[in-house]
Motif scaffolding. Sequence first.
Motif, PDB file in Angstrom:
ATOM      1  N   THR A 175      -8.542  13.645  18.361  1.00  0.00           N
ATOM      2  CA  THR A 175      -8.201  12.399  17.780  1.00  0.00           C
ATOM      3  C   THR A 175      -6.813  12.440  17.274  1.00  0.00           C
ATOM      4  N   ILE A 176      -5.862  11.462  17.806  1.00  0.00           N
ATOM      5  CA  ILE A 176      -4.463  11.381  17.370  1.00  0.00           C
ATOM      6  C   ILE A 176      -4.434  10.294  16.232  1.00  0.00           C
ATOM      7  N   TYR A 177      -3.965  10.660  15.128  1.00  0.00           N
ATOM      8  CA  TYR A 177      -4.011   9.657  13.837  1.00  0.00           C
ATOM      9  C   TYR A 177      -2.221   9.420  13.762  1.00  0.00           C
ATOM     10  N   LYS A 178      -2.119   8.353  13.003  1.00  0.00           N
ATOM     11  CA  LYS A 178      -0.726   7.928  12.179  1.00  0.00           C
ATOM     12  C   LYS A 178      -1.023   7.395  10.978  1.00  0.00           C
ATOM     13  N   VAL A 179      -0.616   7.804   9.859  1.00  0.00           N
ATOM     14  CA  VAL A 179      -0.824   6.977   8.504  1.00  0.00           C
ATOM     15  C   VAL A 179       0.086   6.208   8.534  1.00  0.00           C
ATOM     16  N   ASN A 180      -0.070   4.775   8.424  1.00  0.00           N
ATOM     17  CA  ASN A 180       0.941   3.660   8.362  1.00  0.00           C
ATOM     18  C   ASN A 180       1.040   3.370   6.871  1.00  0.00           C
ATOM     19  N   ILE A 228      -6.957   9.001  -3.646  1.00  0.00           N
ATOM     20  CA  ILE A 228      -6.422   8.064  -2.850  1.00  0.00           C
ATOM     21  C   ILE A 228      -7.324   7.141  -2.605  1.00  0.00           C
ATOM     22  N   ASP A 229      -7.347   5.590  -3.105  1.00  0.00           N
ATOM     23  CA  ASP A 229      -8.365   4.606  -2.567  1.00  0.00           C
ATOM     24  C   ASP A 229      -8.417   4.540  -0.971  1.00  0.00           C
ATOM     25  N   SER A 230      -7.392   4.316  -0.563  1.00  0.00           N
ATOM     26  CA  SER A 230      -7.689   4.101   0.963  1.00  0.00           C
ATOM     27  C   SER A 230      -6.344   4.140   1.671  1.00  0.00           C
ATOM     28  N   ILE A 231      -6.210   4.117   2.879  1.00  0.00           N
ATOM     29  CA  ILE A 231      -4.889   4.265   3.646  1.00  0.00           C
ATOM     30  C   ILE A 231      -5.153   3.491   4.975  1.00  0.00           C
ATOM     31  N   ASN A 232      -4.143   3.060   5.307  1.00  0.00           N
ATOM     32  CA  ASN A 232      -3.955   2.001   6.735  1.00  0.00           C
ATOM     33  C   ASN A 232      -3.575   3.104   7.609  1.00  0.00           C
ATOM     34  N   LEU A 233      -4.372   3.256   8.844  1.00  0.00           N
ATOM     35  CA  LEU A 233      -4.118   4.215  10.066  1.00  0.00           C
ATOM     36  C   LEU A 233      -4.167   3.631  11.297  1.00  0.00           C
ATOM     37  N   SER A 234      -3.725   4.415  12.189  1.00  0.00           N
ATOM     38  CA  SER A 234      -3.994   3.959  13.664  1.00  0.00           C
ATOM     39  C   SER A 234      -4.620   5.299  14.255  1.00  0.00           C
ATOM     40  N   MET A 235      -5.343   5.098  15.231  1.00  0.00           N
ATOM     41  CA  MET A 235      -6.275   6.424  15.720  1.00  0.00           C
ATOM     42  C   MET A 235      -6.675   6.279  17.202  1.00  0.00           C
ATOM     43  N   LEU A 236      -6.475   7.024  17.938  1.00  0.00           N
ATOM     44  CA  LEU A 236      -6.946   7.369  19.432  1.00  0.00           C
ATOM     45  C   LEU A 236      -7.939   8.371  19.558  1.00  0.00           C
ATOM     46  N   GLN A 237      -9.074   8.373  20.325  1.00  0.00           N
ATOM     47  CA  GLN A 237      -9.869   9.694  20.573  1.00  0.00           C
ATOM     48  C   GLN A 237      -9.718   9.676  22.102  1.00  0.00           C
ATOM     49  N   ALA A 238      -9.635  10.948  22.700  1.00  0.00           N
ATOM     50  CA  ALA A 238      -9.537  11.037  24.130  1.00  0.00           C
ATOM     51  C   ALA A 238     -10.402  12.049  24.544  1.00  0.00           C
TER      52      ALA A 238
END
Length: 699
Positions: free
Chosen positions: A431-436, A348-358
């Motif tokens: 870390t919380i991830y979400k792949v968009n 996979i070339d790249s992904i669009n994601l959102s992330m948070l670190q706590a």
Amino acid sequence: MATLEKIRSRQKFLFIIIIVALLAFILGDFLTSGRTYFGQPTTVAKAAGAKVEYQDYQNRMSEAGEQLRNQGREYSNDALSQSVIQDLLTRNLLDNEYERLGITVTDKELTEAMTGANQVPAAAQMVAYLSQQLGLPEASASAVFDAMNNPAKYGLRPEAGEQLRSIWAGQEKELEEQMKNQKFMSLITGLFTYSNVDAKAFYDDNATTRHIAYASKGIAGMADDAVDFSDADIKAYWNDHKQNYRIDEETREVQYIFVPIEPSQADRVAGQQAVENAIVALNATPGTEGVATDTRFVVTPAKATAAQFRNPQLRTILQENEAGHAELLTREGDDYTIVKILNITTGIDSINLSMLQAMPEVNSDSILNLIKGGASFASVSNGVTIQGQDSIWSALEIDGIKPTVKAALENATIGSAFALTDTIQGMPLTTIYKVNRRHAPVKYYDIATIEYTVDPSNETLTDLTGKLRTFVSNHSSAADFADAASDEGYSVLTDQVSASSVGIGNAAESRKFVKWAMDAKKGQVSPMMQDDKQTYLIAVAVKDIYNDYLPATSAAIAPQIRLQALNAKKAAKLAAEYAGKGNSVADYAKAMETEVQEGDVTIVSPALLTLGVNESALQGAIAAADKGQLVGPVEGTRGILVFEVKDINNDNRPFNAAEYGQRFMQNFGFSRRQSPLPLLLGKDKVDNRSLNFVQSPVE
């Protein structure tokens, strides 16, 4: 007994002789080397009561070199050395002036500049950067200052607070120096002003146009033997213009032979064969085993899609060949680059994601539930204990990304949030991830670029060094050195060096050879010498030593002086020949067998009608002439001129002292952009002793 008494009396005499000889030896070493038996010298340069000490010089060299390296810039250590000396000397001279003039910066002024309403840009940039590093929601000088003194409050270790204090103090020190300099420069620029005479002269030169009629006769085509010309004429011309050739420190004229250490033709043939053999071996063996035992081949691995490689030739090789293929990619002079395709995979070339670190004290499960319930990543982040980014593109096929994280992102359900916990510097972070979005798989190429440079062989180096060493051994005087060089196939170059010279000619990092030249005697020839990087050989002869002025015989100015003196002699002959040949410009034009010409002259223009540039004598004569006055013949650098000022026009621009005074200051006043060093030095000269700290190339 008488014999014993004679011996005793002579012992005293012998003791005195020994002491005198020892003192002479010590004094001689002190005078020639700048070093003493009571310790090493510590002053690198001094002038006008200011000194540059060795430790400060070394510290600044280290800082400046590190800054340039961090910027990825190549630099000459010798050139940097002289730049650092000038900067430190200027700063120390300025510090003396600040103290003498009572220039200070108060705590209130410094605090206002660092954190106040009129915060200077440098301080604002520092605060913005530190605020970002601390994860603050916005730039805040007070918050940075608080974190500096109370690091635990911001989840920082004590050493982080020390680092912040060091950065803050460094900025304060630099800013204080700048503010002192601004006050000093404001004071200095205020001392430079104009008089009405200055303003009127600038008006006359710039606003006034003189329309002249003229006739000219050039020296072009005039044979050199048309005038009686000798060395006495050259010397006389030099005496009239000697201020143009003034030097600020002892200068030595050197002649030198420069021999690049380059591969021979035999070396290049052998190198090409080595590359061809390597390509065969690479195609016949796995990976880069074909060159593994040959340290001359430098292997660099890389992994990317074909589109990500910039070299179009490389992209073509990748798209047209299978894994295991190797071939020559480029050849530039003695540098070869081979490429081998090690492997071809999909990813996979790249992904669009959102992330948070706590941080550990935060309940990450509750945050994950909020995200799964529809809360946005931005609404959950507080910028301190919870930080994140929303909707960013990230490459997956890169070094550094952990396999567990990569696998999770590759296999995650689009739009579904999940949590991963990892330990970073001994601290557990979730870390919380979400792949968009996720790009479709593409081909990835694992390649190796293999670089090879043809270097001179030991035989070539032996031949080059042996030949030059023999030459300097057989020609030990400067005159003999220059006369015999061409017979041995060498070209002799000339340069002028002093204690402040960066190097000799264009020879890189050659300041140690300057040291040899400055320590040598007139007429002395160096042994064969080599630079530290083994890129060239050099031999130097001291032809002459100059103080105060470069003489007319110096190679640096001799051709120019001779031509100028000869042209002046030709112009003088023409002036004498045509003097009194008429009562008008037309009469002179007829005598010169030319036509009367007319044109406008502005004194400040470097070009004078059709007569050329930098004809200051002619322009001065035109500026001084009255309207209607016949002037000439006037001698210029290219011939003679006879003229009459027909009209003087200022285009109805009235003289305004304030306006033209300001314009005078813009051109001739002191600018803040100028280096203050000449002003601070006055009539004093820089005593540059930095060669005392350069190792001699023949020690």
